[in-house]
Motif scaffolding. Structure first.
Motif, PDB file in Angstrom:
ATOM      1  N   TRP A 156      -5.466   2.521  -3.182  1.00 46.31           N
ATOM      2  CA  TRP A 156      -5.463   2.198  -1.759  1.00 46.31           C
ATOM      3  C   TRP A 156      -5.940   3.435  -1.008  1.00 46.31           C
ATOM      4  O   TRP A 156      -5.269   4.464  -0.999  1.00 46.31           O
ATOM      5  N   SER A 157      -7.090   3.355  -0.381  1.00 43.54           N
ATOM      6  CA  SER A 157      -7.599   4.468   0.420  1.00 43.54           C
ATOM      7  C   SER A 157      -7.194   4.257   1.868  1.00 43.54           C
ATOM      8  O   SER A 157      -7.221   3.128   2.374  1.00 43.54           O
ATOM      9  N   GLY A 158      -6.812   5.342   2.524  1.00 40.05           N
ATOM     10  CA  GLY A 158      -6.377   5.228   3.912  1.00 40.05           C
ATOM     11  C   GLY A 158      -6.881   6.362   4.759  1.00 40.05           C
ATOM     12  O   GLY A 158      -7.728   7.151   4.349  1.00 40.05           O
ATOM     13  N   THR A 159      -6.321   6.463   5.951  1.00 41.74           N
ATOM     14  CA  THR A 159      -6.722   7.476   6.917  1.00 41.74           C
ATOM     15  C   THR A 159      -5.805   8.688   6.886  1.00 41.74           C
ATOM     16  O   THR A 159      -6.214   9.788   7.230  1.00 41.74           O
ATOM     17  N   TYR A 160      -4.568   8.478   6.435  1.00 37.20           N
ATOM     18  CA  TYR A 160      -3.544   9.517   6.559  1.00 37.20           C
ATOM     19  C   TYR A 160      -3.118  10.073   5.202  1.00 37.20           C
ATOM     20  O   TYR A 160      -3.114   9.367   4.204  1.00 37.20           O
ATOM     21  N   LYS A 161      -2.704  11.326   5.219  1.00 40.89           N
ATOM     22  CA  LYS A 161      -2.048  11.907   4.062  1.00 40.89           C
ATOM     23  C   LYS A 161      -0.630  11.348   3.991  1.00 40.89           C
ATOM     24  O   LYS A 161      -0.063  10.937   5.000  1.00 40.89           O
ATOM     25  N   PRO A 162      -0.011  11.353   2.804  1.00 35.47           N
ATOM     26  CA  PRO A 162       1.308  10.738   2.668  1.00 35.47           C
ATOM     27  C   PRO A 162       2.416  11.579   3.300  1.00 35.47           C
ATOM     28  O   PRO A 162       2.294  12.793   3.429  1.00 35.47           O
ATOM     29  N   ALA A 163       3.490  10.870   3.675  1.00 42.90           N
ATOM     30  CA  ALA A 163       4.694  11.537   4.169  1.00 42.90           C
ATOM     31  C   ALA A 163       5.744  11.542   3.062  1.00 42.90           C
ATOM     32  O   ALA A 163       6.932  11.423   3.315  1.00 42.90           O
ATOM     33  N   LEU A 164       5.277  11.644   1.843  1.00 42.32           N
ATOM     34  CA  LEU A 164       6.095  11.819   0.645  1.00 42.32           C
ATOM     35  C   LEU A 164       6.878  10.581   0.230  1.00 42.32           C
ATOM     36  O   LEU A 164       7.915  10.689  -0.409  1.00 42.32           O
ATOM     37  N   SER A 165       6.410   9.394   0.582  1.00 45.78           N
ATOM     38  CA  SER A 165       7.043   8.175   0.084  1.00 45.78           C
ATOM     39  C   SER A 165       6.026   7.051   0.013  1.00 45.78           C
ATOM     40  O   SER A 165       5.237   6.842   0.936  1.00 45.78           O
ATOM     41  N   VAL A 166       6.058   6.336  -1.093  1.00 44.28           N
ATOM     42  CA  VAL A 166       5.237   5.143  -1.243  1.00 44.28           C
ATOM     43  C   VAL A 166       5.981   4.197  -2.180  1.00 44.28           C
ATOM     44  O   VAL A 166       6.574   4.629  -3.177  1.00 44.28           O
ATOM     45  N   ASN A 167       6.049   2.924  -1.824  1.00 38.32           N
ATOM     46  CA  ASN A 167       6.750   1.923  -2.617  1.00 38.32           C
ATOM     47  C   ASN A 167       5.902   0.671  -2.743  1.00 38.32           C
ATOM     48  O   ASN A 167       5.217   0.282  -1.792  1.00 38.32           O
TER      49      ASN A 167
ATOM     50  N   LEU B 167       1.995  -2.700  -0.447  1.00 38.15           N
ATOM     51  CA  LEU B 167       2.321  -1.286  -0.500  1.00 38.15           C
ATOM     52  C   LEU B 167       3.035  -0.897   0.785  1.00 38.15           C
ATOM     53  O   LEU B 167       2.553  -1.192   1.889  1.00 38.15           O
ATOM     54  N   LEU B 168       4.176  -0.256   0.663  1.00 34.86           N
ATOM     55  CA  LEU B 168       4.879   0.315   1.810  1.00 34.86           C
ATOM     56  C   LEU B 168       4.640   1.813   1.758  1.00 34.86           C
ATOM     57  O   LEU B 168       5.053   2.486   0.822  1.00 34.86           O
ATOM     58  N   HIS B 169       3.966   2.319   2.764  1.00 27.05           N
ATOM     59  CA  HIS B 169       3.390   3.662   2.722  1.00 27.05           C
ATOM     60  C   HIS B 169       3.796   4.425   3.977  1.00 27.05           C
ATOM     61  O   HIS B 169       3.621   3.933   5.093  1.00 27.05           O
ATOM     62  N   THR B 170       4.358   5.624   3.812  1.00 23.64           N
ATOM     63  CA  THR B 170       4.614   6.482   4.971  1.00 23.64           C
ATOM     64  C   THR B 170       3.448   7.446   5.128  1.00 23.64           C
ATOM     65  O   THR B 170       2.866   7.902   4.149  1.00 23.64           O
TER      66      THR B 170
ATOM     67  N   HIS C 272      10.271  10.611   8.759  1.00 23.16           N
ATOM     68  CA  HIS C 272       9.958  11.566   7.686  1.00 23.16           C
ATOM     69  C   HIS C 272      10.388  11.000   6.341  1.00 23.16           C
ATOM     70  O   HIS C 272      11.246  10.136   6.250  1.00 23.16           O
ATOM     71  N   HIS C 273       9.737  11.447   5.311  1.00 16.83           N
ATOM     72  CA  HIS C 273      10.037  11.085   3.932  1.00 16.83           C
ATOM     73  C   HIS C 273      10.012   9.575   3.678  1.00 16.83           C
ATOM     74  O   HIS C 273       8.968   8.976   3.734  1.00 16.83           O
ATOM     75  N   ASP C 274      11.169   8.985   3.434  1.00 14.90           N
ATOM     76  CA  ASP C 274      11.253   7.679   2.785  1.00 14.90           C
ATOM     77  C   ASP C 274      11.282   6.487   3.745  1.00 14.90           C
ATOM     78  O   ASP C 274      11.709   6.597   4.895  1.00 14.90           O
ATOM     79  N   ALA C 275      10.840   5.352   3.206  1.00 11.55           N
ATOM     80  CA  ALA C 275      10.959   4.047   3.858  1.00 11.55           C
ATOM     81  C   ALA C 275      11.122   3.013   2.761  1.00 11.55           C
ATOM     82  O   ALA C 275      10.510   3.134   1.700  1.00 11.55           O
TER      83      ALA C 275
END
Length: 201
Positions: A26-37, A44-47, A87-90
């Motif tokens: 999955w390519s996106g616009t943002y860098k991760p906020a240290l959580s992906v599920n 995909l649930l992506h912070t 921040h972090h998780d979702a």
């Protein structure tokens, strides 16, 4: 048998199999906020890190996205101002709602008024954690829980929340200083939901 990961310097999330072969990207616009599920329905649930200028600690986010298998963003939610930031998780909840961690900004005076020892305010503010549950259909907040509403302190008897810390394990010691004396005071990394007990960890 799969591994899902979002490398910190990349704007992409990868799913690989046990042989190390890419199953999806999955390519996106943002860098991760240290959580992906990966949710049970395959979304995909992506912070995402939106570069909040005030909240710049590890795991800074500010945006949560639900992305389908083909990379289309089906829902996004920004939670990033100078007063709060995801921040972090979702995590996804059985209701379909999303629950995430966030910081909220407390000024030096707000901290002192609540009973914080001024000598422990090395950065003149605190960023206590809170939890936010958002309805993904309406993008409205349906529930919040704030550390700041559950404090105890035995520094100043004239201030709220005064009590013997050892007698209140259900509360958070406002004058506790973790290993690093930073404004990012609680620094939670993850959140989880136990459906059997209807409890949040």
């Amino acid at each position: 048998g799969y591994t899902l990961f979002a490398p910190m310097p990349y704007n992409a999330v990868y799913l690989i199999n046990n042989e190390g072969r890419k199953v999806n990207e999955w390519s996106g616009t943002y860098k991760p906020a240290l959580s992906v599920n990966l949710l049970e329905d395959g979304r995909l649930l992506h912070t995402c890190n939106v570069d909040n200028s005030r909240f710049n600690g590890g795991g800074t986010g500010g945006r949560v996205e639900l992305v389908d298998w083909d990379g289309a963003i089906g829902w996004s939610y920004e939670y990033s101002t100078n007063l709060h930031c995801q921040h972090h998780d979702a995590v996804g909840l059985p209701s379909g709602n999303v629950l995430f961690l966030a910081w909220e900004y407390k000024t030096r005076q707000q901290c002192i008024d609540a009973g914080r020892n001024p000598n422990l305010l090395f950065y003149n503010s605190l960023w206590p954690d809170h939890l936010v549950e958002v309805d993904v259909v309406t993008s409205s907040t349906v529930w919040e829980w704030h550390v700041w509403d559950h404090l105890v302190q035995q520094y100043d008897s004239t201030k709220p929340n005064f009590g013997v810390v050892a007698e209140h394990p259900e509360l958070v010691n406002l004058n506790y200083v973790p290993g690093q004396s930073v404004a990012d005071w609680n620094h939670s990394n993850s959140v989880a939901y136990n459906a059997d007990l209807d409890q949040v960890l």
